[in-house]
Design a protein around this motif. Structure first.
Motif, PDB file in Angstrom:
ATOM      1  N   GLU A  33       0.831  -1.193   0.000  1.00 46.78           N
ATOM      2  CA  GLU A  33       0.000   0.000   0.000  1.00 46.78           C
ATOM      3  C   GLU A  33       0.871   1.250   0.000  1.00 46.78           C
ATOM      4  O   GLU A  33       1.859   1.337   0.735  1.00 46.78           O
ATOM      5  N   ASN A  36      -4.369  -1.090  -4.473  1.00 51.76           N
ATOM      6  CA  ASN A  36      -3.936  -1.453  -3.124  1.00 51.76           C
ATOM      7  C   ASN A  36      -4.041  -0.318  -2.111  1.00 51.76           C
ATOM      8  O   ASN A  36      -3.406  -0.352  -1.079  1.00 51.76           O
ATOM      9  N   ILE A  37      -4.842   0.707  -2.393  1.00 48.92           N
ATOM     10  CA  ILE A  37      -5.136   1.708  -1.363  1.00 48.92           C
ATOM     11  C   ILE A  37      -6.399   1.295  -0.615  1.00 48.92           C
ATOM     12  O   ILE A  37      -7.464   1.171  -1.202  1.00 48.92           O
TER      13      ILE A  37
END
Length: 352
Positions: A273, A298-299
């Motif tokens: 992240e 991936n946030i």
């Protein structure tokens, strides 16, 4: 009365005598025939008019039952035989498996090594995968360096299966010094996959070649329609807005064919992240390149997403799928669903 004394042996065609009736359907029919043969020796017919009982020979009923039984027996013999003749095919990952299913239909048994929501690039085969490969007649792979783990798996399985590279005939794009292994992101390339699979299935099982050809033609027509959908959707996006930041490095073929530019976030790892510092760098990149949309799978922190949007005015998109389909409950259980989902997500983010 037993099967022989009922005349069942005489009623079975010569082509079926001595055959092995191992399937549940055939076993059930034989037991049914024995039962009716015994029951139809005599019938007690009770007259409603006088209440008397008399016994009649049921030979004519036996004859009807015999003809009925032979018809069912022949039908049951054909169906399991067809099922047993299905071609065992292993596909390396879910997108290829979907292509094989569309071409093979009910004439193939398809097993997938890397299933839905899984990454083929980092996959580690299991002993069960070796068994799947050992039992296959065909193994369909992508090639172009996608399945680096495959040669060792085939060797350990001792498989005699024919290995089919579905990207044969596709001119690969370069990604650095290597070939980009994601040609299916262009629907035109997906049609080449389908043609290669049709040829491989037909060669492996010529008896079903006509069915494979028919299935492939129907599916290719759907892909033609899908390609038009994508081009029409992109045409509605203003040219100056046809670029996104994406952590995926899998859309080179899509970009080359459909004209949407995919830009990697500078200095950001795609494996973890992004940090607050990474987000600051993305904001600077979006502003300087005037990028209208950002796709960062991936946030998970909504505050970072809100910050990107607030400081840049860019849309923050959701998931776009690249290397794998989803399961049946997901947004992209088939290749066509995947492409439609992606173009909808892109046009939604870029069209405003």
């Amino acid at each position: 009365m037993g099967l022989e004394s009922s005349g069942a042996t005489r009623s079975v065609p010569r082509t079926l005598r001595g055959a092995s009736f191992e399937t549940p359907a055939l076993g059930g029919l034989l037991r049914m025939r024995t039962y009716f043969a015994a029951k139809s020796e005599t019938l007690m017919v009770r007259s409603a008019a006088c209440g008397a009982s008399r016994t009649i020979e049921a030979g004519h009923i036996r004859r009807h039952m015999r003809a009925w039984f032979i018809g069912l027996l022949l039908a049951a013999a054909i169906i399991p035989a067809h099922a047993q003749d299905r071609l065992n095919v292993v596909a390396s990952f879910s997108i290829l498996a979907d292509f094989v299913k569309n071409v093979g239909g009910d004439r193939v048994n398809v097993t997938t090594l890397v299933g839905p929501n899984s990454d083929t690039h980092v996959y580690s085969p299991s002993p069960a995968d070796a068994k799947k490969v050992a039992d296959a007649k065909l193994v369909i792979v992508n090639g172009l360096g996608m399945e680096g783990w495959l040669p060792r798996l085939v060797q350990s399985a001792g498989s005699k299966a024919t290995i089919i590279t579905a990207t044969e005939g596709i001119a690969p794009l370069k990604r650095g010094s290597d070939a980009d292994p994601h040609p299916w992101q262009s629907v035109a390339n997906a049609k080449i996959y389908v043609a290669n699979i049709r040829t491989a299935l037909s060669a492996a099982n010529p008896a079903d070649a006509a069915a494979f050809k028919s299935n492939a033609e129907a599916y290719l027509a759907k892909l033609d329609a899908l390609d038009r959908e994508v081009r029409d959707a992109v045409a509605k996006i203003p040219e100056g807005r046809r670029k996104v930041i994406s952590t995926h490095a899998a859309f080179g073929y899509f970009a080359a064919v459909y004209g949407i530019e995919f830009i990697a976030p500078l200095g950001v790892s795609t494996e973890s992240e992004p940090s607050a510092r990474d987000i600051a760098g993305i904001i600077t990149q979006v502003k300087s390149a005037k990028i209208p949309a950002v796709f960062l799978e991936n946030i998970s922190d909504p505050r970072l997403i809100r910050r990107i949007s607030a400081e840049t005015g860019a849309s923050v998109g959701g998931i776009i799928y690249s290397d794998s389909l989803t399961d049946e409950k997901g947004d992209a259980p088939t290749y066509i669903d995947m492409v439609r989902h992606n173009i909808k997500a892109l046009t939604s983010a870029l069209g405003n």
